[in-house]
Design an enzyme around this catalytic site. Structure first.
Site, PDB file in Angstrom:
ATOM      1  N   PRO A  94       0.730  -1.254   0.034  1.00 15.25           N
ATOM      2  CA  PRO A  94      -0.038  -0.040   0.288  1.00 15.25           C
ATOM      3  C   PRO A  94       0.837   1.374   0.124  1.00 15.25           C
ATOM      4  O   PRO A  94       0.382   2.235  -0.364  1.00 15.25           O
ATOM      5  CB  PRO A  94      -0.954  -0.012   1.238  1.00 15.25           C
ATOM      6  CG  PRO A  94      -0.868  -1.426   1.728  1.00 15.25           C
ATOM      7  CD  PRO A  94       0.539  -1.904   1.362  1.00 15.25           C
ATOM      8  N   HIS A 123      -3.814  13.155   0.404  1.00 15.40           N
ATOM      9  CA  HIS A 123      -3.137  12.708  -0.912  1.00 15.40           C
ATOM     10  C   HIS A 123      -3.359  13.986  -1.840  1.00 15.40           C
ATOM     11  O   HIS A 123      -4.482  14.958  -1.832  1.00 15.40           O
ATOM     12  CB  HIS A 123      -3.535  11.742  -1.309  1.00 15.40           C
ATOM     13  CG  HIS A 123      -2.996  10.596  -0.690  1.00 15.40           C
ATOM     14  ND1 HIS A 123      -3.353   9.816   0.519  1.00 15.40           N
ATOM     15  CD2 HIS A 123      -1.603   9.551  -1.044  1.00 15.40           C
ATOM     16  CE1 HIS A 123      -2.463   8.948   0.997  1.00 15.40           C
ATOM     17  NE2 HIS A 123      -1.874   8.805  -0.066  1.00 15.40           N
ATOM     18  N   HIS A 124      -2.547  13.977  -3.064  1.00 14.68           N
ATOM     19  CA  HIS A 124      -2.705  14.907  -4.067  1.00 14.68           C
ATOM     20  C   HIS A 124      -4.284  14.649  -4.739  1.00 14.68           C
ATOM     21  O   HIS A 124      -4.901  13.773  -4.570  1.00 14.68           O
ATOM     22  CB  HIS A 124      -1.776  14.629  -5.145  1.00 14.68           C
ATOM     23  CG  HIS A 124      -1.648  13.262  -5.523  1.00 14.68           C
ATOM     24  ND1 HIS A 124      -2.413  12.655  -6.749  1.00 14.68           N
ATOM     25  CD2 HIS A 124      -0.918  12.249  -5.132  1.00 14.68           C
ATOM     26  CE1 HIS A 124      -1.975  11.552  -6.864  1.00 14.68           C
ATOM     27  NE2 HIS A 124      -1.038  11.264  -6.000  1.00 14.68           N
ATOM     28  N   LYS A 127      -5.246  11.229  -6.788  1.00 13.78           N
ATOM     29  CA  LYS A 127      -5.574  10.045  -5.991  1.00 13.78           C
ATOM     30  C   LYS A 127      -6.764   9.450  -6.097  1.00 13.78           C
ATOM     31  O   LYS A 127      -7.758  10.125  -5.847  1.00 13.78           O
ATOM     32  CB  LYS A 127      -5.048  10.251  -4.533  1.00 13.78           C
ATOM     33  CG  LYS A 127      -5.293   8.897  -3.554  1.00 13.78           C
ATOM     34  CD  LYS A 127      -4.087   7.944  -3.816  1.00 13.78           C
ATOM     35  CE  LYS A 127      -4.169   6.787  -2.922  1.00 13.78           C
ATOM     36  NZ  LYS A 127      -3.299   5.692  -3.090  1.00 13.78           N
TER      37      LYS A 127
END
Length: 214
Positions: A94, A123-124, A127
């Site tokens: 992961p 996250h960006h 994602k």
């Protein structure tokens, strides 16, 4: 991530880049498998399972950093390939950042002592899956250790982020926060290269988690 991995392989003295597969570049994976020992997959949840299936059929090892797909079918196919005499191994992580693995292990260690916790992952904006594979893996490890992960896991998607996660434990009169931040995709490269070098020696057809290699 694909570009970063290719660059890292080209710079490694003991590895050779056999090719780059990308449907957008009219370079299907099947055309590259004959000359490869290991395939590194950073694609999409929809593509990853099929890519692993192709690798198993060609008896090529697969290192998978894609998240958001079901592992059970991949596990079954890897086991079936092994029964058919295939030597290919599948490794799924992961998160390939060593610091993230340490964060997960520390959270599991804290869980028996401060069971109640919440997970926040950031996250960006590109994602695709939420919660992230790292957050799901962290939750599973905490629960296995006797912890109580409060639902839901909190997911943030914003420009400017790369990969970040915080686990916040709370008990009477105190909190404990364990956080990991990847500020550059290069943080994942040492873990990817470790998996590429070790995947052929793994005893099981499918192995999950970078901690299994540390």
């Amino acid at each position: 991530m694909g570009e970063a991995v290719c660059e890292a392989v080209e710079q490694a003295g003991d590895l050779e880049l056999a090719g780059r597969a990308d449907p957008a570049l009219e370079a299907p994976l099947a055309e590259l498998l004959e000359g490869a020992d290991v395939v590194v997959d950073f694609t999409t949840p929809e593509a990853a399972t099929g890519n692993v299936r192709e690798c198993l059929a060609a008896d090529v090892h697969a290192v998978v950093g894609t998240t958001g797909f079901e592992l059970d079918p991949v596990h079954a196919e890897a086991e079936a390939a092994a029964r058919d005499g295939k030597r290919a191994r599948v490794f799924v992580a992961p998160n390939f950042a060593i610091g993230a693995v340490l964060m997960m292990q520390m959270a599991a260690e804290a869980a028996p002592h401060m069971p109640d916790c919440e997970i926040v992952e950031l996250h960006h904006e590109g994602k695709l899956d939420a919660p992230s594979g790292t957050a799901k893996r962290t939750a599973a490890l905490i629960r296995d250790a006797g912890g109580n992960v409060h639902d839901p896991i909190h997911s943030v998607r914003l420009p400017g982020l790369v990969a970040h996660q915080e686990v916040i434990f709370g008990s009477q009169g105190q909190t404990l926060s364990i956080r990991h931040d990847s500020t550059d995709r290069r943080s994942f490269i040492p873990g990817v290269l470790l998996a590429v070098r070790r995947v052929a020696d793994l005893p099981d057809p499918l192995t999950v988690g970078l901690e299994r290699l540390l």
